[in-house]
Design a protein around this motif. Structure first.
Motif, PDB file in Angstrom:
ATOM      1  N   VAL A 256       0.844  -1.188   0.000  1.00 23.08           N
ATOM      2  CA  VAL A 256       0.000   0.000   0.000  1.00 23.08           C
ATOM      3  C   VAL A 256       0.883   1.243   0.000  1.00 23.08           C
ATOM      4  CG1 VAL A 256      -1.768  -1.248   1.276  1.00 23.08           C
ATOM      5  CG2 VAL A 256      -0.148   0.185   2.525  1.00 23.08           C
ATOM      6  N   ASN A 257       0.282   2.367  -0.332  1.00 23.49           N
ATOM      7  CA  ASN A 257       1.009   3.629  -0.305  1.00 23.49           C
ATOM      8  C   ASN A 257       1.538   3.885   1.107  1.00 23.49           C
ATOM      9  OD1 ASN A 257       1.100   6.737   0.127  1.00 23.49           O
ATOM     10  ND2 ASN A 257       1.119   6.476  -2.087  1.00 23.49           N
ATOM     11  N   ALA A 258       2.837   4.138   1.220  1.00 24.46           N
ATOM     12  CA  ALA A 258       3.469   4.241   2.532  1.00 24.46           C
ATOM     13  C   ALA A 258       3.017   5.468   3.303  1.00 24.46           C
ATOM     14  CB  ALA A 258       4.993   4.261   2.378  1.00 24.46           C
ATOM     15  N   ALA A 259       2.653   6.528   2.614  1.00 22.26           N
ATOM     16  CA  ALA A 259       2.267   7.754   3.304  1.00 22.26           C
ATOM     17  C   ALA A 259       0.764   7.853   3.520  1.00 22.26           C
ATOM     18  CB  ALA A 259       2.754   8.974   2.522  1.00 22.26           C
ATOM     19  N   GLY A 260      -0.019   7.419   2.538  1.00 18.68           N
ATOM     20  CA  GLY A 260      -1.460   7.623   2.615  1.00 18.68           C
ATOM     21  C   GLY A 260      -2.287   6.389   2.869  1.00 18.68           C
ATOM     22  N   GLY A 261      -1.667   5.200   2.870  1.00 17.10           N
ATOM     23  CA  GLY A 261      -2.420   3.983   3.117  1.00 17.10           C
ATOM     24  C   GLY A 261      -3.119   3.467   1.871  1.00 17.10           C
ATOM     25  N   PRO A 262      -3.945   2.419   2.023  1.00 19.92           N
ATOM     26  CA  PRO A 262      -4.553   1.764   0.860  1.00 19.92           C
ATOM     27  C   PRO A 262      -5.466   2.665   0.043  1.00 19.92           C
ATOM     28  CG  PRO A 262      -5.523   0.962   2.916  1.00 19.92           C
ATOM     29  CD  PRO A 262      -4.317   1.763   3.287  1.00 19.92           C
ATOM     30  N   ALA A 263      -6.091   3.654   0.672  1.00 24.50           N
ATOM     31  CA  ALA A 263      -7.013   4.513  -0.073  1.00 24.50           C
ATOM     32  C   ALA A 263      -6.302   5.299  -1.168  1.00 24.50           C
ATOM     33  CB  ALA A 263      -7.722   5.471   0.878  1.00 24.50           C
ATOM     34  N   THR A 264      -5.009   5.554  -0.987  1.00 19.25           N
ATOM     35  CA  THR A 264      -4.274   6.353  -1.968  1.00 19.25           C
ATOM     36  C   THR A 264      -3.430   5.506  -2.913  1.00 19.25           C
ATOM     37  OG1 THR A 264      -2.507   6.680  -0.339  1.00 19.25           O
ATOM     38  CG2 THR A 264      -4.192   8.376  -0.481  1.00 19.25           C
ATOM     39  N   GLY A 265      -3.495   4.199  -2.780  1.00 15.54           N
ATOM     40  CA  GLY A 265      -2.790   3.365  -3.741  1.00 15.54           C
ATOM     41  C   GLY A 265      -2.443   1.999  -3.199  1.00 15.54           C
ATOM     42  N   CYS A 266      -2.672   0.962  -4.018  1.00 11.63           N
ATOM     43  CA  CYS A 266      -2.313  -0.409  -3.672  1.00 11.63           C
ATOM     44  C   CYS A 266      -1.713  -1.091  -4.891  1.00 11.63           C
ATOM     45  CB  CYS A 266      -3.542  -1.213  -3.237  1.00 11.63           C
ATOM     46  SG  CYS A 266      -4.184  -0.818  -1.613  1.00 11.63           S
ATOM     47  N   LEU A 267      -0.684  -1.899  -4.660  1.00 13.58           N
ATOM     48  CA  LEU A 267      -0.135  -2.761  -5.699  1.00 13.58           C
ATOM     49  C   LEU A 267      -0.748  -4.142  -5.505  1.00 13.58           C
ATOM     50  CD1 LEU A 267       3.646  -1.768  -5.577  1.00 13.58           C
ATOM     51  CD2 LEU A 267       1.881  -0.911  -7.127  1.00 13.58           C
ATOM     52  N   ALA A 268      -1.535  -4.587  -6.486  1.00 15.94           N
ATOM     53  CA  ALA A 268      -2.277  -5.834  -6.343  1.00 15.94           C
ATOM     54  C   ALA A 268      -1.941  -6.782  -7.482  1.00 15.94           C
ATOM     55  CB  ALA A 268      -3.785  -5.561  -6.315  1.00 15.94           C
ATOM     56  N   ALA A 269      -1.928  -8.075  -7.173  1.00 16.12           N
ATOM     57  CA  ALA A 269      -1.653  -9.102  -8.176  1.00 16.12           C
ATOM     58  C   ALA A 269      -2.428 -10.359  -7.815  1.00 16.12           C
ATOM     59  CB  ALA A 269      -0.157  -9.410  -8.249  1.00 16.12           C
ATOM     60  N   TYR A 270      -2.667 -11.196  -8.817  1.00 18.57           N
ATOM     61  CA  TYR A 270      -3.271 -12.498  -8.561  1.00 18.57           C
ATOM     62  C   TYR A 270      -2.219 -13.425  -7.959  1.00 18.57           C
ATOM     63  CZ  TYR A 270      -7.610 -11.486 -11.034  1.00 18.57           C
ATOM     64  OH  TYR A 270      -8.824 -10.969 -11.403  1.00 18.57           O
ATOM     65  N   VAL A 271      -2.581 -14.113  -6.878  1.00 15.50           N
ATOM     66  CA  VAL A 271      -1.707 -15.102  -6.241  1.00 15.50           C
ATOM     67  C   VAL A 271      -2.155 -16.470  -6.746  1.00 15.50           C
ATOM     68  CG1 VAL A 271      -0.927 -16.083  -4.060  1.00 15.50           C
ATOM     69  CG2 VAL A 271      -1.391 -13.623  -4.229  1.00 15.50           C
ATOM     70  N   LYS A 272      -1.307 -17.107  -7.555  1.00 15.90           N
ATOM     71  CA  LYS A 272      -1.719 -18.298  -8.289  1.00 15.90           C
ATOM     72  C   LYS A 272      -0.800 -19.475  -8.007  1.00 15.90           C
ATOM     73  CE  LYS A 272      -3.945 -20.734 -11.376  1.00 15.90           C
ATOM     74  NZ  LYS A 272      -5.319 -21.211 -11.112  1.00 15.90           N
ATOM     75  N   ASP A 273      -1.413 -20.629  -7.781  1.00 17.56           N
ATOM     76  CA  ASP A 273      -0.695 -21.876  -7.526  1.00 17.56           C
ATOM     77  C   ASP A 273      -0.453 -22.605  -8.845  1.00 17.56           C
ATOM     78  OD1 ASP A 273       0.332 -24.232  -6.616  1.00 17.56           O
ATOM     79  OD2 ASP A 273      -1.377 -24.779  -5.374  1.00 17.56           O
ATOM     80  N   PHE A 274       0.814 -22.980  -9.104  1.00 19.71           N
ATOM     81  CA  PHE A 274       1.172 -23.768 -10.275  1.00 19.71           C
ATOM     82  C   PHE A 274       1.770 -25.107  -9.865  1.00 19.71           C
ATOM     83  CE2 PHE A 274       0.878 -19.785 -12.587  1.00 19.71           C
ATOM     84  CZ  PHE A 274       0.380 -20.191 -13.806  1.00 19.71           C
ATOM     85  N   GLY A 275       1.275 -25.687  -8.801  1.00 23.56           N
ATOM     86  CA  GLY A 275       1.814 -26.965  -8.364  1.00 23.56           C
ATOM     87  C   GLY A 275       3.107 -26.792  -7.599  1.00 23.56           C
ATOM     88  N   ASP A 276       4.235 -26.936  -8.270  1.00 22.66           N
ATOM     89  CA  ASP A 276       5.535 -26.792  -7.620  1.00 22.66           C
ATOM     90  C   ASP A 276       5.952 -25.335  -7.466  1.00 22.66           C
ATOM     91  OD1 ASP A 276       5.789 -29.518  -7.416  1.00 22.66           O
ATOM     92  OD2 ASP A 276       6.937 -29.730  -9.268  1.00 22.66           O
ATOM     93  N   GLN A 277       5.192 -24.423  -8.043  1.00 25.05           N
ATOM     94  CA  GLN A 277       5.544 -23.008  -7.977  1.00 25.05           C
ATOM     95  C   GLN A 277       4.309 -22.162  -7.701  1.00 25.05           C
ATOM     96  OE1 GLN A 277       7.568 -23.087 -11.855  1.00 25.05           O
ATOM     97  NE2 GLN A 277       9.439 -22.426 -10.825  1.00 25.05           N
ATOM     98  N   VAL A 278       4.555 -21.002  -7.115  1.00 28.42           N
ATOM     99  CA  VAL A 278       3.524 -19.997  -6.871  1.00 28.42           C
ATOM    100  C   VAL A 278       3.983 -18.715  -7.540  1.00 28.42           C
ATOM    101  CG1 VAL A 278       2.371 -18.577  -5.121  1.00 28.42           C
ATOM    102  CG2 VAL A 278       2.754 -21.015  -4.693  1.00 28.42           C
ATOM    103  N   THR A 279       3.066 -18.026  -8.198  1.00 34.81           N
ATOM    104  CA  THR A 279       3.438 -16.773  -8.846  1.00 34.81           C
ATOM    105  C   THR A 279       2.466 -15.668  -8.480  1.00 34.81           C
ATOM    106  OG1 THR A 279       4.046 -15.738 -10.955  1.00 34.81           O
ATOM    107  CG2 THR A 279       2.109 -17.154 -10.959  1.00 34.81           C
ATOM    108  N   TRP A 280       2.943 -14.429  -8.575  1.00 34.09           N
ATOM    109  CA  TRP A 280       2.094 -13.239  -8.467  1.00 34.09           C
ATOM    110  C   TRP A 280       1.998 -12.652  -9.865  1.00 34.09           C
ATOM    111  CZ3 TRP A 280       5.139 -10.891  -3.757  1.00 34.09           C
ATOM    112  CH2 TRP A 280       4.873 -11.672  -2.621  1.00 34.09           C
ATOM    113  N   ALA A 281       0.813 -12.682 -10.440  1.00 35.11           N
ATOM    114  CA  ALA A 281       0.652 -12.326 -11.849  1.00 35.11           C
ATOM    115  C   ALA A 281      -0.277 -11.131 -12.023  1.00 35.11           C
ATOM    116  CB  ALA A 281       0.099 -13.523 -12.631  1.00 35.11           C
ATOM    117  N   ASP A 282      -0.083 -10.429 -13.129  1.00 33.65           N
ATOM    118  CA  ASP A 282      -0.956  -9.333 -13.552  1.00 33.65           C
ATOM    119  C   ASP A 282      -1.023  -8.230 -12.495  1.00 33.65           C
ATOM    120  OD1 ASP A 282      -2.665  -8.088 -15.417  1.00 33.65           O
ATOM    121  OD2 ASP A 282      -4.425  -8.745 -14.309  1.00 33.65           O
ATOM    122  N   PHE A 283       0.125  -7.638 -12.191  1.00 30.70           N
ATOM    123  CA  PHE A 283       0.169  -6.541 -11.226  1.00 30.70           C
ATOM    124  C   PHE A 283      -0.596  -5.337 -11.758  1.00 30.70           C
ATOM    125  CE2 PHE A 283       3.560  -8.769  -9.043  1.00 30.70           C
ATOM    126  CZ  PHE A 283       3.421  -8.337  -7.737  1.00 30.70           C
TER     127      PHE A 283
END
Length: 350
Positions: free
Chosen positions: A166-193
């Motif tokens: 989240v935005n360090a100064a203003g919190g989530p209301a002023t900005g969030c970096l979000a991605a899908y947390v996806k399981d690929f069996g032997d690996q986990v990825t964060w996709a589509d930021f």
């Protein structure tokens, strides 16, 4: 029927586009990674096809063009969304992918000034806090918000779009970096930021939000699933933010902030457990402009967190600043992340 559809939805896509999307479904199933062709994914697509089938059959029965409008409008949008959510986000290219290491640490937002709340969960990818950004603009959530048995960091089916930082100064209301947390069996990825503003109030919301700014240039990290899950489990189980060191630090912050002028000419930034010495705590202070800082290392006595915090606070408040032992200078680059120090807030103890 193609001409009728064009008349029914003059500004929309044609029936040929709908048919093409339907015909591509078997292709998607054949080329998608096996890990994403799940019963849930197929069920989602079937559910999206049902209203399309119903609207087209109704049109054949009564020739009401409203059925075509519904099929080519909301119906086709739902089908595209189902295909995208099931397949479109997870095609990372041919492997094997180099797995990166996830490390989770408790800390303080990397800003000059006084944090709104802390501690926060810092996410390290191969030892680097990559999501913080070049200007340290983003930071993690309070650990209680994102850790635990149902931690948003753990992949689910269907995948969730998780606000990781989240935005360090203003919190989530002023900005969030979000991605899908996806399981690929032997690996986990964060996709589509994506960068979202004014959307998230917690790490996950329902339904997964659409939109957001995708032009943020974050390369999807890929983690070894076993190491990833073990690290999330470790930090969730330890609950260090509830343990004595952090509770003592937050009480020390509370006692020091009770009298804003007592530390003059310095202003309280935060208190935290010393990173290397057990039984010691560090208090970070700033000048009025957040240009220059001072870290005071304190030794805690014995007793309860309340007693230890009170003893350290009293020793700091009763000794003139030029006589404080174990001090070291610190400096942060002044930027938009600097928070006014006269408007004081306390750390989040829970």
């Amino acid at each position: 029927m193609l001409a009728v559809a064009a008349t029914a939805v003059p500004d929309g896509v044609g029936l040929d586009v709908l048919l093409a999307a339907s015909f591509r479904i078997p292709v998607y199933l054949n080329i998608a990674l096996p890990e994403v062709v799940t019963d849930f994914a197929i069920g989602n697509i079937v559910e999206a096809l049902k209203p399309l089938n119903s609207e087209l059959n109704d049109y054949l029965s009564d020739s009401d063009t409203a059925h075509l409008a519904d099929a080519l409008g909301p119906g086709l949008q739902n089908l595209h969304r189902a295909l995208r959510d099931c397949f479109g986000l997870w095609q990372l290219g041919k492997g094997p992918w180099k797995s990166q290491r996830l490390d989770l640490r408790l800390g303080v937002p990397d800003i000059a000034g006084r944090p709104t709340a802390y501690p926060v969960l810092k996410i390290l990818i191969d030892g680097t806090e990559k999501l913080a950004g070049r200007d340290r603009q983003y930071t993690g959530w309070h650990p209680a918000d994102i850790l635990g048995p149902g931690s948003p960091l753990l992949p689910t089916e269907p995948a969730r779009r998780v606000a990781l930082y989240v935005n360090a100064a203003g919190g989530p209301a002023t900005g969030c970096l979000a991605a899908y947390v996806k399981d690929f069996g032997d690996q986990v990825t964060w996709a589509d930021f994506r960068l979202f503003e004014g959307v998230y109030h917690a790490p996950t919301i329902s339904p997964n939000p659409d939109g957001g700014d995708w032009r943020i240039g974050i390369v999807p990290p890929v983690f070894d699933a076993a190491q990833y899950r073990a690290e999330v489990q470790r930090v969730s189980t330890e609950r260090a933010w509830k343990a004595e060191p952090w509770q003592t630090a937050l009480l020390l912050d509370q006692y020091l902030s009770a009298d804003p002028g007592a530390l003059c000419p310095w202003n309280l930034g935060w208190a935290e457990p010393h990173g290397e010495a057990t039984g010691m705590f560090s208090v970070t202070l700033w000048d009025d402009h957040c240009d220059r800082g001072l870290v005071v290392d304190l030794v805690a006595g014995s007793g309860t967190p309340e007693r230890r915090a009170r003893q350290m606070a009293d020793s700091l408040l009763t000794i003139p600043s030029h006589q404080w032992p174990r001090t070291r200078p610190t400096q942060r680059q002044t930027s938009s992340l600097a928070r006014p120090l006269r408007a004081r807030s306390t750390g989040k103890p829970g």
